[in-house]
Design an enzyme around this catalytic site. Sequence first.
Site, PDB file in Angstrom:
ATOM      1  CB  VAL A  66      45.245  43.793  72.475  1.00  0.00           C
ATOM      2  CG1 VAL A  66      45.578  42.599  73.365  1.00  0.00           C
ATOM      3  CG2 VAL A  66      44.853  44.983  73.318  1.00  0.00           C
ATOM      4  CB  ILE A 107      45.850  37.681  67.575  1.00  0.00           C
ATOM      5  CG1 ILE A 107      47.167  36.926  67.623  1.00  0.00           C
ATOM      6  CG2 ILE A 107      44.678  36.788  67.941  1.00  0.00           C
ATOM      7  CD1 ILE A 107      47.533  36.424  69.017  1.00  0.00           C
ATOM      8  N   GLY A 141      62.030  45.249  65.626  1.00  0.00           N
ATOM      9  CA  GLY A 141      60.845  46.120  65.644  1.00  0.00           C
ATOM     10  C   GLY A 141      59.748  45.635  66.571  1.00  0.00           C
ATOM     11  CE  LYS A 194      50.478  44.767  73.603  1.00  0.00           C
ATOM     12  NZ  LYS A 194      51.654  43.961  73.295  1.00  0.00           N
TER      13      LYS A 194
END
Length: 421
Positions: free
Chosen positions: A129, A133, A184, A202
Amino acid sequence: MSIKIGLLGMGTVGTGVVQILTDPSGRHPLLQEIEIVRIGVRDATKPRSVGLDPQTFTTDLASIVNDPSIQIIVEVMGGLEPARELILQAIGNNKHIVTANKALLARHGEEIFELAKRHQVYVMLEASVGGGIPIVNVLKQFLGANRLTGILGIINGTTNYILSRMHQEGGNFSEILADAQRLGYAEADPTADIDGFDACDKIAILASIAFSERIPLSEVSREGIRHVSTTEIATASRLGYVIKLIARAQLVSQGIEIGVYPMLIPVEHPLAAIGGVTNAIAISGEPIGEVVFAGPGAGQGATASAVVADLINVCALLSSPGHPLLTCSHSGYAQVVAPRENKFYARFTTLDQPGVIGELGTIFGRYSVSLETVFQQNRSGDIAQVIVITHRVREIDFWQSVAKIKELPTLQEVGAILRVL
Ligand code: NAP
Ligand code: HSE
């Protein structure tokens, strides 16, 4: 101590992971302990951009999860099968798992985590997820003091990239999607992104961690972005909104409201400014209030960063004595150097007469200080304020030109000099 790992897959994310692991200098010292033993791929003869011994590659992925020398399996092959079967086999062989596979975890998390519990191994999922981050470990570790109440975020890079470009250039949906695939960001089947499945996976993962309960994926409301036309985007824009694919999970008195929808966001809302492949996730809790995390949500380097962070965590747990991530790993002082380049803002108080701006420009030019903006403001009597913003220039060149400018008879004062980010 060397920690041996095997990779399942070396596509976009796997290549990024190998690039980091084979170039450990300047990164966390524990990376130097990691040894890549085997990499499983579909086609072992395909030319690869990383300079590994061709013998490292195999199409026999079962041989990797059954290799007794390997302690950690990094699953970056994607898909449900054979990834699920291989992960279960690896856990059965007491190997730790690092995975980026949100589709698999959102559907088969219970089976995987229950088996991992029985075998006392870790299943690490930071990369599943938010790309780069570090949101999973924030929820698992650093917000543990809070009663978490809500998650609101942009957690699919591909759709945010598409919607942002549609806002900016009104562009063609399929051309922009093709760009996202080339870069990508998109899943192998872009339906997962466009129709909101990826964001549902997610938000289900994030909510299950935040609220400490499993979330049945079938109960996550889902709406994708196919029906968001350029007309809606332009109309929303005229009304002061931007359209974003928003994932939301909210604790309410009866349970958890959870879903993914394209929504109009007021332009002044912090999520409205999140453009391109960037993700942003706001977590609400008591007593912390709201914390917002933002960063690249997809792509090779960002996702590999999250995978390798998990690897470092497991390596830290496997190494002894102590916990290398919590103890001090420094052995000396850094070499601190002065900044070499910057962008500058300068305000000069000058006589308001012909040729003054030209003189300033000539001096800056002589010292190779290129100017981005020059303008005059607040003329009062025969005095003017001349504002200059430079491009990124060498500090030494800038300060030498200011010293020369100070010698100009027309200069009254250097009003201010600030650096510009
Ligand atoms: P990818 O570029 O398609 O790479 C997949 C890799 O796995 C390739 O090396 C492929 O081998 C290998 N592979 C796939 N199926 C296989 C099979 N049945 N047997 C053997 N090898 C197999 O995928 P990716 O973009 O790196 O994504 C990998 C995972 O990361 C997915 O779960 C995805 O959801 C997740 N993820 C991706 C991103 C991103 O930005 N791309 C971000 C976050 C999470 P070949 O090289 O021989 O084809
Ligand atoms: N396809 C995903 C996205 C990759 O665009 O966000 C990162 O999970």
